[in-house]
Motif scaffolding. Structure first.
Motif, mmCIF file in Angstrom:
data_model
loop_
_atom_site.group_PDB
_atom_site.id
_atom_site.type_symbol
_atom_site.label_atom_id
_atom_site.label_comp_id
_atom_site.label_asym_id
_atom_site.label_seq_id
_atom_site.Cartn_x
_atom_site.Cartn_y
_atom_site.Cartn_z
ATOM 1 N N TYR A 37 82.477 100.342 0.636
ATOM 2 C CA TYR A 37 82.926 99.397 1.664
ATOM 3 C C TYR A 37 82.081 99.533 2.924
ATOM 4 O O TYR A 37 82.561 99.300 4.032
ATOM 5 N N ALA A 38 80.814 99.892 2.755
ATOM 6 C CA ALA A 38 79.951 100.187 3.903
ATOM 7 C C ALA A 38 79.845 99.013 4.871
ATOM 8 O O ALA A 38 79.871 99.192 6.094
ATOM 9 N N ALA A 39 79.757 97.801 4.328
ATOM 10 C CA ALA A 39 79.603 96.635 5.196
ATOM 11 C C ALA A 39 80.844 96.407 6.052
ATOM 12 O O ALA A 39 80.755 95.908 7.181
ATOM 13 N N GLU A 40 82.026 96.786 5.535
ATOM 14 C CA GLU A 40 83.269 96.600 6.281
ATOM 15 C C GLU A 40 83.504 97.714 7.301
ATOM 16 O O GLU A 40 84.335 97.558 8.201
ATOM 17 N N VAL A 41 82.791 98.814 7.140
ATOM 18 C CA VAL A 41 82.991 99.981 7.996
ATOM 19 C C VAL A 41 81.982 100.048 9.139
ATOM 20 O O VAL A 41 82.291 100.522 10.229
#
Length: 537
Positions: free
Chosen positions: A154-158
């Motif tokens: 979920y890197a893009a959301e974090v």
């Protein structure tokens, strides 16, 4: 003195049925909480082998023995992202407000026993909420860090919100709020900036790995070969880089040093003394379990709840003869004067006007506001519209939004539609908001929502010349109602961070006293701010 007289038949058949239903809902929450604990403690052999202490035990050790501790956002992320049953809930963080060396502070610990303490999107949102509380309530912050950083699934959301957490740390330091981090293990890449932006850093010999790039990434990026100890070991940071102020021998020693630093903060010495002499309510908190109707459609007299929360059950109601749906009045809780706003039904034009005036009176005399939610929302209908429900309701929301006194919300039962805003739901930024396990928060009741969509769909069918498809309309109504019911529960709302946690109704008074003391201290504390915060040179 106006003592509330209870009319509840304790021990009656209805009382016992209500109690049984609420205990079932409370047990559902407890089961989910225990799944997370069990999963964490299952990692104990692995931690023991490395000479480490489990994250929950780290929290226990840093807190003063036998002191109160209010957990925050414990089930955030429930059934979201990778969580399937609650065992991964909590956002990868154990957090709450407690006492360290006599200092009331916010404690946050990476739950490295689960997925290495990696942070999913709701974990970042939880961190932002914790930082907001620390800043608003002027609470020093202790972080027990050991995290693999962002959950890369979920890197893009974090990423973006993660940067906001670092900006908040810088602002907290500049505001004069001390931040201390004990780095118990891994703190890589972005995770290294969390301790780096703290005012005090404690590293642990042979455990800390605080670095921007580990050996594999370094080799791939530059061709340089180096060990993790050379790049980010505890001794390197304490003796060479100067990132750490203290070097600990093990987890327990790091926590000991943290407690010693807090002993010398000169923080508790500046706390204004609170007079804690007060009388207990005349009715038992245990009775709260049988007061809430098992059927949410049944009426609830919120004065019965108030009688079991406030000192000596003494409650001076404001304008008791003018609208009975919205109840407001003055009381003491833990010896502190407060204003209480609650509901025995929908908010009428008269109730909205009365409550707005009450808020202005509390603002005038700096009395904190306690909102006890139990409303279906604003009254609708021709009479309500002609009597100015939009006008008066808007002014009530304006009063809630602009009130500068501390605001605490407890979602006791239902909290629907704009009534949730008027009662200082999450979107109106209360200082704290907690919920009972039976509570519901939604734009409207689930059955009502189903009927609304059915009526709209049926109207469209008739307008196009079609005969109403009853089977399709039945399915639409039932599926809509089921979806909204699932999305209105206490568990759903706490997972979404719409509150700060679910509490046992019997603990409400203790929680409120603790929170009121917290906001009282914040109001009477003068911070020594600076422009840029504490720097390492």
């Amino acid at each position: 003195m106006t003592i509330l007289q209870s009319e509840i038949a304790v021990g009656s058949e209805q009382y016992e049925a209500n109690k049984a239903a609420l205990l079932v809902q409370l047990e559902e929450v407890r089961v989910i909480q225990n799944k997370g604990l069990e999963k964490s403690y299952a990692a104990k052999p692995k931690f023991d082998k490395k000479g480490k202490i489990l994250p929950h035990e780290r929290v226990r050790l840093v807190l003063d023995a036998d002191s109160p501790f209010i957990e925050l956002c414990g089930l955030v992320g429930y059934n979201m992202h990778d969580d399937k049953d609650g065992s991964d809930a909590g956002g990868g963080i154990i957090a709450g407000i407690g006492f360290v060396s006599g200092v009331r502070c916010l404690v946050s610990a990476s739950n490295s026993a689960i997925k290495g303490g990696t942070i999913a999107p709701m974990g970042v949102q939880k961190t932002l909420r914790l930082q907001k509380i620390a800043l608003e309530q002027k609470l020093p912050m202790v972080t027990l860090a050991e995290s693999g950083g962002a959950n890369l699934n979920y890197a893009a959301e974090v990423f973006t919100s993660g940067g906001t957490t670092f900006a908040n740390q810088a602002r907290m330091s500049a505001a004069g709020i001390p931040q201390l981090s004990v780095v118990h293990g891994n703190a890589t890449a972005g995770g290294a900036y969390q301790p780096g932006l703290s005012d005090y850093v404690i590293t642990v010999r042979k455990q800390t790995e605080m670095l921007l790039a580990g050996p594999p990434l370094l080799l791939a990026a530059t061709g340089e070969i180096a060990t993790a100890e050379e790049l980010g070991g505890a001794e390197m940071h304490a003796q060479i880089a100067g990132t750490a102020e203290y070097l600990a021998e093990n987890d327990a020693d790091g926590i000991r040093i943290a407690r010693e630093v807090f002993e010398h903060l000169n923080w508790k010495e500046q706390t204004k003394t609170i007079d804690i002499r007060y009388k207990e309510p005349r009715y038992s908190a245990e009775e709260l379990l049988g007061i809430i109707p098992a059927d949410p459609k049944q009426p609830l007299n919120m004065k019965e709840v108030v009688a079991r929360l406030v000192d000596d059950s003494d409650f001076l109601e404001f304008k008791p003869e003018y609208d009975s749906h919205t109840v407001s009045g003055w009381a003491k809780l833990g010896g502190l004067n407060i204003g209480i706003i609650t509901n025995n039904g929908p908010i009428t034009p008269q109730g909205a006007a009365k409550t707005a005036q009450f808020i202005h009176l509390c603002e005038q005399t700096n009395r904190p506001l306690l909102f006890l939610h139990n409303t279906t929302g604003f009254m609708v209908g021709t009479d309500a519209e002609q009597n100015g429900i939009i006008k008066h309701g808007s002014k009530l929301i304006q009063a809630v939004a602009n009130a500068t006194v501390p605001k605490i919300s407890i979602v006791v039962a239902g909290s629907y539609g704009a009534g949730n805003y008027a009662m200082c739901g999450r979107s109106l930024s209360p200082d704290f908001i907690f919920a009972w396990p039976n509570s519901h928060v939604a734009v409207m009741g689930s059955a009502q929502a189903g009927k609304v969509l059915r009526i709209v769909a049926e109207g469209k069918q008739k307008a196009s010349g079609m005969e109403p498809n009853e089977q399709m309309l039945d399915f639409l109504e039932q599926s809509t109602a089921m979806k909204l019911e699932q999305q209105s529960t206490a568990l759903f709302n706490t997972a979404m961070l719409h509150d700060d946690g679910i509490i046992d109704p019997r603990d409400t008074r203790k929680v409120l006293i603790f929170l009121l003391q917290t906001v009282y201290e914040a109001e009477h504390r003068q911070l020594n701010s600076s422009k840029f915060g504490v720097s390492r040179f």
